[in-house]
Design an enzyme around this catalytic site. Structure first.
Site, PDB file in Angstrom:
ATOM      1  N   TYR A 192      29.482  66.311 -27.558  1.00  0.00           N
ATOM      2  CA  TYR A 192      29.688  67.019 -26.293  1.00  0.00           C
ATOM      3  C   TYR A 192      28.361  67.227 -25.587  1.00  0.00           C
ATOM      4  O   TYR A 192      27.411  67.754 -26.167  1.00  0.00           O
ATOM      5  CB  TYR A 192      30.350  68.360 -26.586  1.00  0.00           C
ATOM      6  N   SER A 193      28.284  66.832 -24.316  1.00  0.00           N
ATOM      7  CA  SER A 193      27.033  66.930 -23.570  1.00  0.00           C
ATOM      8  C   SER A 193      27.291  67.255 -22.113  1.00  0.00           C
ATOM      9  O   SER A 193      27.991  66.520 -21.414  1.00  0.00           O
ATOM     10  CB  SER A 193      26.249  65.615 -23.675  1.00  0.00           C
ATOM     11  N   ASN A 194      26.717  68.352 -21.646  1.00  0.00           N
ATOM     12  CA  ASN A 194      26.830  68.707 -20.229  1.00  0.00           C
ATOM     13  C   ASN A 194      26.244  67.625 -19.328  1.00  0.00           C
ATOM     14  O   ASN A 194      26.690  67.445 -18.192  1.00  0.00           O
ATOM     15  CB  ASN A 194      26.123  70.034 -19.964  1.00  0.00           C
ATOM     16  N   SER A 216      33.044  75.248 -18.713  1.00  0.00           N
ATOM     17  CA  SER A 216      33.346  73.829 -18.882  1.00  0.00           C
ATOM     18  C   SER A 216      34.744  73.414 -18.451  1.00  0.00           C
ATOM     19  O   SER A 216      35.050  72.228 -18.457  1.00  0.00           O
ATOM     20  CB  SER A 216      33.107  73.412 -20.336  1.00  0.00           C
ATOM     21  N   THR A 261      19.195  70.885 -34.868  1.00  0.00           N
ATOM     22  CA  THR A 261      19.215  71.635 -33.611  1.00  0.00           C
ATOM     23  C   THR A 261      18.061  71.177 -32.741  1.00  0.00           C
ATOM     24  O   THR A 261      16.913  71.104 -33.190  1.00  0.00           O
ATOM     25  CB  THR A 261      19.087  73.139 -33.874  1.00  0.00           C
ATOM     26  N   GLY A 296      36.118  77.021 -21.722  1.00  0.00           N
ATOM     27  CA  GLY A 296      34.734  76.946 -21.274  1.00  0.00           C
ATOM     28  C   GLY A 296      34.051  78.297 -21.308  1.00  0.00           C
ATOM     29  O   GLY A 296      34.688  79.337 -21.474  1.00  0.00           O
TER      30      GLY A 296
END
Length: 389
Positions: A195-197, A90, A152, A334
């Site tokens: 947090y999100s890719n 990241s 989750t 990351g």
């Protein structure tokens, strides 16, 4: 690939690593290991908690110190090369945020403009702005799996035997985004932080849309070539690490049995613009020093980048935190399976820390051991060895 100061390697919580003897190597032109015993001890701490190897580079008022710890490959005695390439996970996001903000400076992108204006093909919520992508306040589901408000939510294969079986699969960025957008939003845009890719994969596509060039080409044109980052690679779907490198491993449970797989070769397209880059400790230092020093962005946008969200201390592509002893640092750590990376700097750029950590074949103590090892390293670099608590 979430990144908080105590445990930036959430993915590596599932990655096992090995404890091996450590010797810190000197690199010509920099300080010897014996001249910085506090750094030697800090690196020893990471190996002691179970990591197979570590590359470490520190730049401060005493000059530059470079060393490596552990082994390059399980079953061998050679140390990780101090000029080795590694997957930076990241930390990629800081590079991407910088390019987006450069386009903002050129009036090609509006920081508070709706993303849907640029990428209408996804039918995104028009309230989602470019700023929200960069600060993780969009509410968009993370395609590698999410955890929000105690729940989750699985995503695309990113752990366990399923990931191992799919680690050479090529994903298209549009495929990743559409998968995420098919899931319900976690919250209304701008009302929370998660947090999100997916945010950064969309940011990578935004770069491509407004420039007419690939994300890889634009990154090379704007950052890699001007700064001479010859060890930084945008790999696309290529699984190899193209240069000297340490091996990374994945230790996991399959049907109740422990397994260890060498995952040095893996297709990084799952993390397009969110965690796919390969680099070196030297290149990360050059990049972060140039960014912090105002070489890549105008002052106004660098100030925006360094203004953190109150919930997560996350600005636009980096964290703003206290390393202890009253010293503020900028950072973005990351991980990918098998590899972790650290990238820290003081606000004035006078002290930097960049490192690579590789996983091995036993389970590391990432709940207690890793945070303690990280704390010891931060004390050594930023606090003169003082306790941070």
């Amino acid at each position: 690939m979430n990144n908080n100061i105590k445990a930036p390697f959430r993915r590596l919580r599932r990655v096992a690593v090995t404890a091996l003897a450590v010797t810190l190597l000197a690199t010509p032109g920099v300080a010897t290991a014996d001249s910085r015993p506090e750094l030697q001890g800090a690196a020893q701490g990471f190996v002691d908690v179970g990591f197979a190897g570590m590359q470490l580079r520190v730049h401060d008022q005493r000059g530059e110190w470079v060393g490596s710890a552990g082994v390059r490959k399980l079953g061998e005695t050679a140390k990780p090369p101090t000029n080795g390439l590694f997957r930076i996970g990241s930390n990629t996001k800081t590079f991407v945020a910088t390019v987006v903000l450069q386009l903002v400076a050129e009036n090609k992108i509006g920081l508070d403009a709706s993303v849907s204006e640029y990428l209408p093909r996804f039918g995104m919520d028009p309230r989602i702005t470019v700023r929200m992508l960069l600060q993780h306040t969009s509410g968009v589901f993370n395609y590698t799996g999410d955890y929000y408000n105690g729940t989750t939510m699985p995503g695309l294969p990113s752990t366990g035997q399923e990931w191992v079986d799919n680690r050479f699969r090529t994903y298209q960025p549009d495929e990743l985004v559409r998968f995420a957008l098919a899931k319900p939003a976690l919250f209304a845009p701008g009302t929370d932080w998660n947090y999100s890719n997916t945010n950064y994969t969309i940011a990578g596509l935004l770069i491509e849309k407004v420039t007419g060039r690939s994300y890889a080409e634009e990154l090379r044109r704007r950052i890699l070539w001007p700064l001479g980052l010859s060890g930084t690679v945008v790999p696309g779907a290529r699984p190899e690490i193209p240069g000297p490198h340490a091996h990374g491993y994945y230790h996991y449970q399959d049907a109740g049995r422990p397994k260890t797989v060498d995952v040095t070769r893996q297709n990084p397209s799952l993390l397009f613009a969110a965690g796919d880059l390969i680099s070196t400790t030297q290149d990360l230092r050059k990049f972060f020093s140039a960014l912090v020093g105002g070489e890549l962005l105008p002052d106004s946008l660098l100030a925006e980048m360094r203004t953190p969200h109150p919930k997560a201390n996350y600005g636009l592509g980096l964290f703003v935190e206290d390393a202890g002893c009253g010293v503020k640092v900028l950072r973005h750590n990351g991980s990918t399976i098998g590899y972790g990376a650290l990238m820290y700097s003081t606000l004035d750029g006078s002290r930097t820390l960049t490192a690579s950590i590789t996983a091995g074949n036993v389970e590391a103590d990432l709940a207690e051991g890793y945070p303690k090892a990280l704390d010891k390293l931060l004390r050594a670099v930023f606090c003169g060895g003082q306790a941070t608590n």
